[in-house]
Every structure is written in structure tokens, then in C-alpha cells.
Scaffold this motif. Structure first.
Motif, PDB file in Angstrom:
ATOM      1  N   LYS A   1      21.174  -6.909  24.232  1.00  0.00           N
ATOM      2  CA  LYS A   1      21.416  -8.213  24.882  1.00  0.00           C
ATOM      3  C   LYS A   1      22.391  -9.064  24.083  1.00  0.00           C
ATOM      4  N   ARG A  10      32.553 -10.249  27.681  1.00  0.00           N
ATOM      5  CA  ARG A  10      31.929  -9.930  28.981  1.00  0.00           C
ATOM      6  C   ARG A  10      32.837  -9.060  29.851  1.00  0.00           C
ATOM      7  N   LYS A  11      34.146  -9.249  29.681  1.00  0.00           N
ATOM      8  CA  LYS A  11      35.089  -8.439  30.469  1.00  0.00           C
ATOM      9  C   LYS A  11      35.196  -7.016  29.930  1.00  0.00           C
ATOM     10  N   ASP A  66      33.690  -2.718  36.959  1.00  0.00           N
ATOM     11  CA  ASP A  66      34.661  -3.356  36.063  1.00  0.00           C
ATOM     12  C   ASP A  66      35.533  -2.344  35.332  1.00  0.00           C
ATOM     13  N   LYS A  79      17.767 -12.231  14.561  1.00  0.00           N
ATOM     14  CA  LYS A  79      17.278 -12.902  15.772  1.00  0.00           C
ATOM     15  C   LYS A  79      15.778 -13.126  15.645  1.00  0.00           C
ATOM     16  N   LEU A 103      20.492  -3.094  31.817  1.00  0.00           N
ATOM     17  CA  LEU A 103      19.312  -3.487  31.038  1.00  0.00           C
ATOM     18  C   LEU A 103      18.023  -2.925  31.602  1.00  0.00           C
ATOM     19  N   ASP A 104      17.902  -2.982  32.893  1.00  0.00           N
ATOM     20  CA  ASP A 104      16.686  -2.473  33.519  1.00  0.00           C
ATOM     21  C   ASP A 104      17.119  -1.906  34.852  1.00  0.00           C
ATOM     22  N   THR A 158      26.254 -10.433  25.256  1.00  0.00           N
ATOM     23  CA  THR A 158      26.372 -11.907  25.277  1.00  0.00           C
ATOM     24  C   THR A 158      25.283 -12.586  26.096  1.00  0.00           C
ATOM     25  N   LEU A 159      24.174 -11.905  26.294  1.00  0.00           N
ATOM     26  CA  LEU A 159      23.082 -12.500  27.070  1.00  0.00           C
ATOM     27  C   LEU A 159      22.049 -13.150  26.172  1.00  0.00           C
ATOM     28  N   LEU A 160      22.252 -13.041  24.891  1.00  0.00           N
ATOM     29  CA  LEU A 160      21.336 -13.604  23.918  1.00  0.00           C
ATOM     30  C   LEU A 160      22.165 -14.008  22.706  1.00  0.00           C
ATOM     31  N   LEU A 161      21.830 -15.163  22.130  1.00  0.00           N
ATOM     32  CA  LEU A 161      22.598 -15.613  20.961  1.00  0.00           C
ATOM     33  C   LEU A 161      21.864 -15.221  19.681  1.00  0.00           C
ATOM     34  N   PRO A 162      22.571 -14.675  18.706  1.00  0.00           N
ATOM     35  CA  PRO A 162      21.893 -14.367  17.438  1.00  0.00           C
ATOM     36  C   PRO A 162      21.663 -15.656  16.644  1.00  0.00           C
ATOM     37  N   ASP A 163      20.653 -15.650  15.786  1.00  0.00           N
ATOM     38  CA  ASP A 163      20.407 -16.820  14.941  1.00  0.00           C
ATOM     39  C   ASP A 163      21.423 -16.879  13.795  1.00  0.00           C
ATOM     40  N   VAL A 165      32.600  -5.277  28.317  1.00  0.00           N
ATOM     41  CA  VAL A 165      31.368  -4.472  28.313  1.00  0.00           C
ATOM     42  C   VAL A 165      30.710  -4.414  29.700  1.00  0.00           C
ATOM     43  N   GLY A 166      30.010  -3.327  29.903  1.00  0.00           N
ATOM     44  CA  GLY A 166      29.161  -3.190  31.081  1.00  0.00           C
ATOM     45  C   GLY A 166      27.764  -2.928  30.554  1.00  0.00           C
TER      46      GLY A 166
END
Lengths: 330, 278
Positions: A60, A88-89, A165, A13, A95-96, A64-69, A91-92
Motif C-alpha cells: 500500500k 500512481r501513473k 494503464d 509505519k 490489493l484484493d 501511494t495508498l498509505l503514508l509511511p511515518d 504502478v498498477g
């Protein structure tokens, strides 16, 4: 053997940072340089590293909140880039702990929002929210505004949000950051409790004492690269950090202790040794030895049995995780 | 999609309940504007001259000053609707200030989430205009007030929905093109421009051409035209620009959906979803 719960495979990334008045100047920051590691099911796995090492970026990407290069990561066999909806279903993510809530709503209302968003009916949402609030010990504060929550309560609410979830994999980015001792202890016991229920937990942090208490395996990353990944004990052995051995003995003279020290040094490779007087006719032999705990203990006890000296106490002090961490990221 | 709508509706009703006092301040401003617009000229000239001027400027068959004031209250309420509807800052605030978007995106996509926000539009429309009934009762009586409001309500609901989509389109466009989170700056400029070029107080023919062209890209002049015809002439003739209005609203929806998808990709690609300052 079951497949690992989390697989991170050669993930790269890079961030493009723009600067200047017209944001024309660009520079590239390599956050992750092809990192790979795995997390087994039902394991509490710690991701360690100094600030800017790439821990949060990794979390992240897994969330799935960030895409790897390039490269990919898998949660329970599902690709985070190609099957993001499924992942997304599963994982929980926390982050902050101080973000992610509407300040004017109560803790209960905030959780209801997420429960409804998840697709639960109103009745199911109410029941689930009450259940998770109970689990994190916030039942009595459920109807208080989020603004009035302490940091510890916010951290608990963050975990409660994730638990709505009932995900199989939990990603916790520094969940005890800024918490007081009591709250941090509560969160730690909650993590251990969740692990007992079969959850796979990836937790990042800086507090070595804390990580040592909860993690069964650690991955150390530094400057975007994996430096080591194994159980704390195996890492200690691999790195060969020195153990401190303390032998308290009863002897009439200090010179009576010297042959014992010589005998031990003939069997173990001592980095350093000394003899201290701790009381009348009581001496402490201090040894610094490289090697596994088993190797050290078997040799020390063999020598002690042979000499027949009165032993008061023996301590083999392992290097702390902090020592290990510093040795790895140095 | 239904679950997203339900969640947004739940959250917004709770927020509205707690932030009602802030909303009320937004409703009071148009009332003051209306009083000033009618009574300031009447104070320096005479009520009959004011009526005559209004008839001349707007071509509206207004009979007395009370009716004019009631009408101005309704037209001014479009300011509230515009202010709330175009508050792109609303969702930006979520992302930037509260940073809940990363949690929300775990459950849905940005395009679905933005479109679900429209679920609250009818509620927002009612709350932001209901004051018109008690405000106009002393001017035109109970029956006329209620009838006038019920006639106006569908327009308010449609206007609120379209203005919200318009607000999101502009907000997303800014995030997508400028890749910035500072949408507040642009939206603060946008609102006075929209109101100036709305045709609410100044006929579009009197404003500079540049502003006029800008005005036609916003939904406000069309809403004003429809409100004028419904409230004053109580008819929707073929001249009503409903077709154009629907066309523009459709373009907004398509643009919003596309931009939201595009923004989500950019946010994830560049890592600014949670690290706003990267």
C-alpha cells in the motif's frame, strides 16, 4: 547498471488502534520497523512473510495508498511520498482480487469506468478494454455481471484493471488467494508472461510452491523487519540448509556399500547418513549434507568415480522454499 | 477533471439502467404522501375546507383540489430529490462495501472525485422527477403539465446538485471528525430531520426553534421557497432567497473540497482506506 525499479528505504509505519466505547484507549501497532530492500527492473520479486508481517502495508505504501511515518520508497526513481501523482501513473496495484468493482456492472463496464477515469477517450478506452480482456482470457465473459464472476474470473479482472494503464511496475498482493488450481495456474502464467514483457512485478503470497515457480528474488519480512532478501538459491546457500542426497547403487552385499559411505563422509560434512535396501542387490545411500549444490555434487561424483561401483541413480534434493521460509521466520 | 466526470457519468448511467426498479420505488413514496395529505383531510372534512386551510397555511392562491394535488405532487417530489441527493451513503457504500475508492484514488483525488459526482446531478434530477408529467396530466391537462414540469426542472437540477454537495459535506465531516466508516447511521438520522425541517408540509414557523435553526443550515427550505414562488406565483421577486441560497451552496462546495482533501490525508495516514476496521 540500471537503477532498481523499486527502492524501499528505512520505511516505518505505525498504526494507532483505538478501542473502548468512546475509542479513548489507544495502542500502537508497529507494522513496519524501518524496512529496506530493492527490486530490479524486469524482475519478479516475491515478498514473503507470515500474516501480519507487514506485506500488505508495504504494498500500500508503494501504491501511494498509505503514508509511511518515516523513511521513503521510490518507484523508478520517484518518491511515493513527494511525487505520488507520478508514482500512481507508473504502478498498477492489485490489493484484493474480490474487491474494487461495482457488482451491478459487467466486467467490460467496470473496466471502461477505470479506462475513462485514467483519461482515455471513449474510443481508446473501448479498444484498450477489449485488449486487456483478451489478454486475461475474459473476452467471452465481458458482458456478464461482475456478481456472476467466479473468484478466478475476479482475479483475472483485477489484473486486467491494472493492465489498462500498461504500468511498468505491478504490485500484486496475494493474487492467487482463494483461487482453484486452474485459475491459480492461469494467473501464474500471466505473471510470467508479463515479466517476459519487461514488467517489474512485486508479488506477495504464502504459497511457496507458487512463489518458487515465478519469483527470481525474494524478500522475507517478519514482524515488520526484513529477515532476508536475495535469490532463493543464494538464500539457501547463505542459510546453509541441508541437502538430501540419494545415491542408488548396485552391489552384491550391503557391506560393499559401507566403504563408499565412509569415503564420502571423509570429504563432506554429513549431518546424517543411512543405507537402505531398495531391491535385491540394490541399495540406496541417503546423505544429509550442508553446503552448496556444486560443492556436494563435485565431491560425491569424485568419490563415485574413484570407487568404480555401479551407480544406478544420483539425486541431490534441494531444500524447498518452504524449508527456507520456515528457517527464516522461525 | 474532465476524465473523472466522464468516468462517473458512464458508471452512473450504467448503474441507473440496472437499478431503475429500486429508484422507481423511491418515486412512488412521494405520490402516496401527496394523495394522503390532500385526500385524508378532505375525507374527514370537505374539499372546500381543505382548500381553504391550505390557502391559509401556505398563502398560496390554489383554485381547486386537482391543482392542489398537482402542486403537492411537485412539492413532494423534493422528498425524492432530498433522499437521493443527500444519500451520503452512496459514496460511502462505494468505499465501505465495494471498496473501489482505493482504485479510484490511483487516478484522481477524493475532492475531484466527489465534485465529479455532481456531473450526474442533472440526469438524476430528470430521472427522479420525470414521473410528474404523466402523474399530473389527469389533474391539470397535458399542456399545463408539460409547462409546469419545464418550469420546475431547473429548480430540480439545482436542488439535486446542492443536496448532493450537502450530502457529501456531511458524509466527509463524519468520516473526518469521527474517523468512522459508519456514515449510514448518521445519514439515516439526517434524512427524516431534513424532511421534517424542510417546510414541505409543516411551515417552518410551526416547528421547534432548534429544528428551525438546523433547517436553515440545509438547502431544502430555500429550495422549497423558490419552488413555491416559481410554481405558484410564476415569478422570482427580490424576496426570493437566491443570494442566500447561492452563498450556502458556495460554502458547501468549499467545505466539501477542504474536507475531501483532509479525509484523503486521514485515510492514508491511518491506513483505513482499505482496512476499514483498523
Amino acid at each position: 547498471m540500471m537503477d532498481p525499479a523499486i527502492v524501499v528505504d528505512k520505511v516505518v509505519k505505525r498504526y494507532v488502534v483505538k478501542s473502548g466505547v468512546f475509542r479513548r484507549r489507544t495502542s500502537v501497532v508497529e507494522a513496519l520497523k524501518g524496512i529496506s530492500f530493492t527490486v530490479d527492473r524486469g524482475e519478479v520479486h516475491a515478498l514473503l512473510g507470515p500474516n501480519g508481517a507487514g506485506k500488505t502495508t508495504t504494498v500500500k505504501i508503494l501504491a501511494t495508498l498509505l503514508l509511511p511515518d518515516s523513511g521513503d520508497a521510490y518507484i523508478l526513481g520517484h518518491s511515493v511520498t513527494k511525487e505520488a501523482d507520478t508514482v500512481r501513473k507508473l504502478v498498477g496495484v492489485v490489493l484484493d482480487v474480490s474487491r474494487g468493482f461495482y457488482p451491478y456492472l459487467t466486467g467490460y463496464e467496470n473496466l471502461m469506468f477505470y479506462a475513462l477515469l485514467r483519461g482515455l477517450s471513449r474510443r481508446e478506452a473501448k479498444a484498450r478494454v477489449r485488449e486487456v480482456l483478451e489478454l486475461v482470457g475474459l473476452r467471452d465473459a465481458a458482458n456478464r455481471s461482475y456478481l456472476s464472476y467466479s473468484m478466478g474470473m475476479r482475479a483475472r479482472l483485477s489484473i486486467a484493471k491494472v493492465l489498462i494503464d500498461d504500468p511498468e511496475v505491478l504490485l500484486l498482493d496475494e493474487p492467487t488467494l482463494g483461487l482453484d488450481v486452474h485459475s491459480a495456474r492461469f494467473v501464474r502464467s500471466l505473471i510470467l508472461d508479463l515479466a517476459k514483457r519487461g514488467k517489474t512485478i512485486l508479488v506477495t503470497g504464502h504459497n511457496m510452491f507458487e512463489i518458487e515457480q515465478i519469483a527470481s528474488k525474494i524478500t522475507v519480512i517478519n514482524r515488520g523487519q526484513v529477515v532476508a532478501s536475495d535469490s532463493p538459491q543464494s538464500l539457501r546457500e547463505k542459510i546453509g540448509l541441508v541437502h538430501r542426497v540419494e545415491i542408488n547403487v548396485h552391489a552384491l552385499e550391503r557391506s560393499d556399500v559401507e566403504p563408499l559411505l565412509t569415503a564420502i563422509s571423509s570429504r563432506l560434512k554429513l549431518e546424517k547418513s543411512s543405507v537402505e535396501t531398495i531391491a535385491e542387490n540394490q541399495y540406496r545411500i541417503v546423505l544429509y549434507v550442508a553446503g552448496s549444490r556444486e560443492y556436494i555434487s563435485s565431491n560425491v561424483f569424485d568419490v563415485l568415480r574413484t570407487y568404480g561401483i555401479k551407480v544406478l541413480d544420483v539425486k541431490i534434493i534441494e531444500p524447498t522454499l518452504e524449508d527456507l521460509y520456515l528457517a527464516l521466520v522461525r | 477533471m474532465w476524465s473523472v466526470v466522464m468516468a462517473v457519468l458512464y458508471r452512473d448511467t450504467r448503474v441507473l439502467k440496472r437499478r431503475m426498479y429500486a429508484m422507481i420505488s423511491l418515486y412512488i413514496i412521494p405520490i402516496i404522501f401527496s394523495l394522503a395529505i390532500v385526500y385524508a383531510p378532505a375525507a374527514v372534512t370537505s374539499p372546500s375546507q381543505v382548500l381553504q386551510r391550505f390557502r391559509l397555511l401556505t398563502n398560496l392562491p390554489i383554485e381547486n383540489l386537482s391543482e392542489l394535488l398537482a402542486l403537492m405532487l411537485y412539492f413532494s417530489s423534493i422528498i425524492s430529490i432530498t433522499a437521493i441527493g443527500t444519500s451520503t451513503a452512496y459514496w460511502v457504500a462505494e468505499d465501505d462495501v465495494h471498496e473501489v475508492l482505493y482504485s479510484v484514488l490511483k487516478y484522481t483525488t477524493l475532492s475531484r472525485y466527489v465534485l465529479a459526482e455532481l456531473a450526474v446531478a442533472p440526469l438524476q434530477a430528470v430521472i427522479s422527477t420525470i414521473y410528474l408529467v404523466p402523474a399530473t396530466i389527469p389533474l391539470i391537462g397535458v399542456v399545463k403539465s408539460v409547462i409546469m414540469y419545464l418550469t420546475y426542472l431547473p429548480i430540480a437540477v439545482v436542488a439535486m446538485s446542492v443536496l448532493m454537495i450537502y450530502g457529501y459535506t456531511i458524509g466527509l465531516l463524519i468520516v473526518r471528525l469521527l474517523r468512522t466508516s459508519e456514515v449510514w447511521i448518521v445519514s439515516n438520522w439526517l434524512l427524516p430531520l431534513i424532511l421534517l425541517a424542510s417546510g414541505i408540509y409543516i411551515p417552518l414557523s410551526l416547528i421547534p426553534a432548534v429544528l428551525r435553526y438546523f433547517a436553515y443550515t440545509t438547502p431544502v427550505p430555500y429550495i422549497m421557497e423558490i419552488a413555491k414562488l416559481v410554481l405558484v406565483f410564476r415569478s422570482l421577486s427580490t424576496q426570493v432567497p437566491i443570494v442566500l441560497f447561492t452563498f450556502i451552496a458556495t460554502i458547501y462546495v468549499i467545505a466539501t473540497t477542504y474536507l475531501a482533501r483532509s479525509c484523503e490525508y486521514v485515510l492514508k495516514r491511518e491506513g483505513i482506506l482499505c482496512l476499514r476496521r483498523m
